[in-house]
Design an enzyme around this catalytic site. Structure first.
Site, PDB file in Angstrom:
ATOM      1  N   SER A 178       0.836  -1.213   0.000  1.00 57.61           N
ATOM      2  CA  SER A 178       0.000   0.000   0.000  1.00 57.61           C
ATOM      3  C   SER A 178       0.864   1.253   0.000  1.00 57.61           C
ATOM      4  CB  SER A 178      -0.890   0.027   1.246  1.00 57.61           C
ATOM      5  OG  SER A 178      -1.823  -1.012   1.201  1.00 57.61           O
ATOM      6  N   SER A 180     -13.185   1.183   2.997  1.00 60.04           N
ATOM      7  CA  SER A 180     -12.229   0.827   1.955  1.00 60.04           C
ATOM      8  C   SER A 180     -11.212   1.946   1.778  1.00 60.04           C
ATOM      9  CB  SER A 180     -12.965   0.581   0.627  1.00 60.04           C
ATOM     10  OG  SER A 180     -12.047   0.663  -0.448  1.00 60.04           O
ATOM     11  N   ASP A 199      -6.759  -8.107   4.826  1.00 62.33           N
ATOM     12  CA  ASP A 199      -5.907  -8.937   3.961  1.00 62.33           C
ATOM     13  C   ASP A 199      -5.302 -10.127   4.702  1.00 62.33           C
ATOM     14  OD1 ASP A 199      -6.430  -7.290   1.828  1.00 62.33           O
ATOM     15  OD2 ASP A 199      -4.601  -6.108   2.050  1.00 62.33           O
ATOM     16  N   LYS A 235     -12.548  -9.526  -3.394  1.00 62.49           N
ATOM     17  CA  LYS A 235     -11.091  -9.390  -3.505  1.00 62.49           C
ATOM     18  C   LYS A 235     -10.632 -10.086  -4.796  1.00 62.49           C
ATOM     19  CE  LYS A 235     -10.453  -6.949   0.158  1.00 62.49           C
ATOM     20  NZ  LYS A 235     -10.042  -5.557   0.005  1.00 62.49           N
ATOM     21  N   ARG A 265     -12.742 -14.779  -1.533  1.00 61.80           N
ATOM     22  CA  ARG A 265     -11.873 -15.481  -0.577  1.00 61.80           C
ATOM     23  C   ARG A 265     -12.652 -16.326   0.426  1.00 61.80           C
ATOM     24  NH1 ARG A 265      -7.268 -10.770   0.228  1.00 61.80           N
ATOM     25  NH2 ARG A 265      -6.125 -11.306  -1.667  1.00 61.80           N
ATOM     26  N   ARG A 310      -2.767 -14.256  -1.969  1.00 58.60           N
ATOM     27  CA  ARG A 310      -2.838 -14.540  -0.526  1.00 58.60           C
ATOM     28  C   ARG A 310      -3.405 -15.934  -0.256  1.00 58.60           C
ATOM     29  NH1 ARG A 310      -0.975  -9.749   1.061  1.00 58.60           N
ATOM     30  NH2 ARG A 310      -1.934  -7.865   0.240  1.00 58.60           N
TER      31      ARG A 310
HETATM   32  C1  S3P Z   1      -5.554  -1.502  -0.052  1.00 57.69           C
HETATM   33  C2  S3P Z   1      -6.774  -1.493   0.559  1.00 57.69           C
HETATM   34  C3  S3P Z   1      -7.544  -2.711   0.838  1.00 57.69           C
HETATM   35  C4  S3P Z   1      -6.685  -3.963   0.745  1.00 57.69           C
HETATM   36  C5  S3P Z   1      -5.782  -3.948  -0.454  1.00 57.69           C
HETATM   37  C6  S3P Z   1      -4.872  -2.732  -0.436  1.00 57.69           C
HETATM   38  C7  S3P Z   1      -4.887  -0.201  -0.288  1.00 57.69           C
HETATM   39  O1  S3P Z   1      -8.578  -2.831  -0.108  1.00 57.69           O
HETATM   40  O2  S3P Z   1      -7.476  -5.111   0.751  1.00 57.69           O
HETATM   41  O3  S3P Z   1      -4.987  -5.121  -0.484  1.00 57.69           O
HETATM   42  O4  S3P Z   1      -3.667  -0.177  -0.571  1.00 57.69           O
HETATM   43  O5  S3P Z   1      -5.552   0.822  -0.188  1.00 57.69           O
HETATM   44  P1  S3P Z   1      -9.990  -2.049   0.072  1.00 57.69           P
HETATM   45  O6  S3P Z   1      -9.694  -0.619   0.056  1.00 57.69           O
HETATM   46  O7  S3P Z   1     -10.809  -2.461  -1.104  1.00 57.69           O
HETATM   47  O8  S3P Z   1     -10.552  -2.495   1.364  1.00 57.69           O
END
Ligand code: S3P
Length: 441
Positions: free
Chosen positions: A24, A169, A317, A344, A348, A390
């Protein structure tokens, strides 16, 4: 050709390792570096397929990015005006973060662009970003009324909005904030629960005033970003596979150095402790606005636990790794409030129930979660990641505890987030003898 891992059950998971950089934070370092004025240097950048998709997209938008031999990345930002209409469709590959965050950034640029991805990403919901960005004044079109990629974006001067997102999110929040810093006036996003806050922390480090109140975040645009340097910590979501493996092995002991422990991400640590593992943090510090530490985990005979809606945003995650810990624990583990897992890289909930059952675990799929009856002896089997990185890594962890040999099919996807996973698994569990094969072998 599909690739598989073959590995054996083993005991005694131990060692000291470092996991690659946070996914991220790596994405965000590129995006904010591109919007800023001046050179942003990034250390510890995750060179995985997902982050490289963001890097390639920014280059296609005209941003100069150099990579040095020691792994440092330098982005020569020229402000938002330095981005130009791309001649080609931008490819996000498997990466939802690339596609959704770029949609926010591009909604405010006065040109046309197309964002697309692989067959998994082209089935993931996009109205959650299309709707707020349209309300701000951009034009976005996608398949099924804007629900699925490819997305076609005609950006323009936007106006700030107050948006309430139905889902927690960080991708949605970040897309709106990336549009908001380029819009006129105040933009705020309210979520049902606070999602990961890397964008807010990094925006502040780049000189943008970010206001936070409960689960509402706001910025005032247009805001200019000052180039900064970014130190990317190890990815807690990658570390989670090793934490879960060591936690479930009584006598297991693993130390993972320099891992990000941002509280909006760290729910899995609390869960593994509640299940009976001992986790300690050493050398806790903050670098480039993100907390990190060395994590040590001591394994135990784990107990089942409950993971409810109040926790899911902080460990979204990590549920594949935690579901494996649940299957290995005594008693029942119930995961609820996790319907987001259905959208996802694969569904999952369905994938975990289906694949862990093949190893002899008892996992029932529920509408928004899983019910796992722990304590069953696992046995080696042929399982599949279903194309989800994952899932592949969680199944490899489960295989460490299974009698005999397990074959995890379709593992090339691990390159999206964790190049080198199998090599690190051998370091902490040499007797698993993991090897990678072509599926025809
Ligand atoms: C992420 C946010 C999450 C996560 C993804 C990375 C990010 O998703 O599951 O692996 O970097 O902002 P969501 O924003 O859809 O929850």
């Amino acid at each position: 050709m599909m690739r598989s891992w073959v590995l054996r059950g083993t005991h005694g998971i131990r060692g000291a390792i470092r996991v690659p950089g946070d996914k991220s934070i790596s994405h965000r370092s590129l995006l904010l570096g591109a919007l800023a004025e001046g050179s942003t240097e990034v250390r510890g950048f995750l060179r995985s397929e997902d982050c490289l998709a963001t890097l390639a997209a920014l280059r296609a938008l005209g941003v100069e990015i150099t990579e040095s031999a020691d792994g440092r990345i330098v982005i020569r930002g020229q402000g938002p005006e330095g981005l130009h209409e791309p001649e080609v469709a931008l490819q996000a590959g498997n990466s939802g973060t690339t596609l959704r965050l770029l949609a926010g950034l591009l909604a405010a640029r006065p040109f046309f662009s197309i964002l697309t991805g692989d067959s998994s990403l082209r089935c993931r919901p996009m109205r959650r970003v299309v709707d707020p960005l349209t309300a701000m004044g951009a034009t976005l079109l996608g398949r099924a009324g804007g629900q699925y990629p490819p997305l076609a974006i005609q950006g323009r001067q936007l106006s700030g909005i107050a948006w309430t997102s139905p889902v927690a999110s960080a991708q949605v929040k970040s897309a709106i904030l990336l549009a908001g810093i380029q819009a006129t006036g105040e933009t705020s996003v309210t979520e049902p629960a606070p999602s990961r806050d890397h964008t807010e922390r990094m925006l502040a480090a780049f000189g943008v005033a970010v206001r936070r109140q409960g689960s509402t975040v706001s910025v005032i645009g247009p805001a200019r970003l000052r180039a900064s340097s970014v130190a990317v910590p190890g990815d807690l979501s990658s570390a989670a596979f090793f934490l879960a493996a060591a936690a479930a092995d009584p006598g297991g002991e693993v130390r993972i150095l320099d891992v990000g422990v941002n509280p909006t991400r760290a729910g899995a640590l609390e869960v593994l402790e509640a299940m009976g593992a001992t986790i300690t943090q050493a050398r806790a510090r903050t670098e480039a606005s993100e907390p990190l530490a060395d994590l040590s985990v001591h394994g135990a005979r784990l107990r089942g636990t409950r993971i409810g809606a109040e926790l899911t945003a902080r460990l979204i995650d990590e549920i594949p790794a935690l579901a494996v810990a649940g299957a290995l624990a005594e008693g029942e583990t119930v995961i609820s409030g996790a319907a987001e897992l259905r959208v996802k890289e694969v569904d999952r909930l369905s994938a975990l129930a289906g694949e862990l059952s093949k190893l002899g675990a008892q996992v029932a799929e529920e509408r928004d979660g899983l019910r796992i009856a722990g304590g069953r002896r696992l046995r080696g089997a042929v399982v599949s990641s279903r194309g989800d990185h994952r899932m592949a890594m969680a199944l490899a962890v489960a295989a460490l505890f299974a009698d005999g040999e397990t074959r995890v099919q379709d593992v090339a996807c691990v390159e999206t987030s964790f190049p080198g996973f199998a090599q690190l698994l051998v370091e902490v569990a040499p007797e698993c003898a993991i090897r990678e094969l072509e599926d025809a072998d």
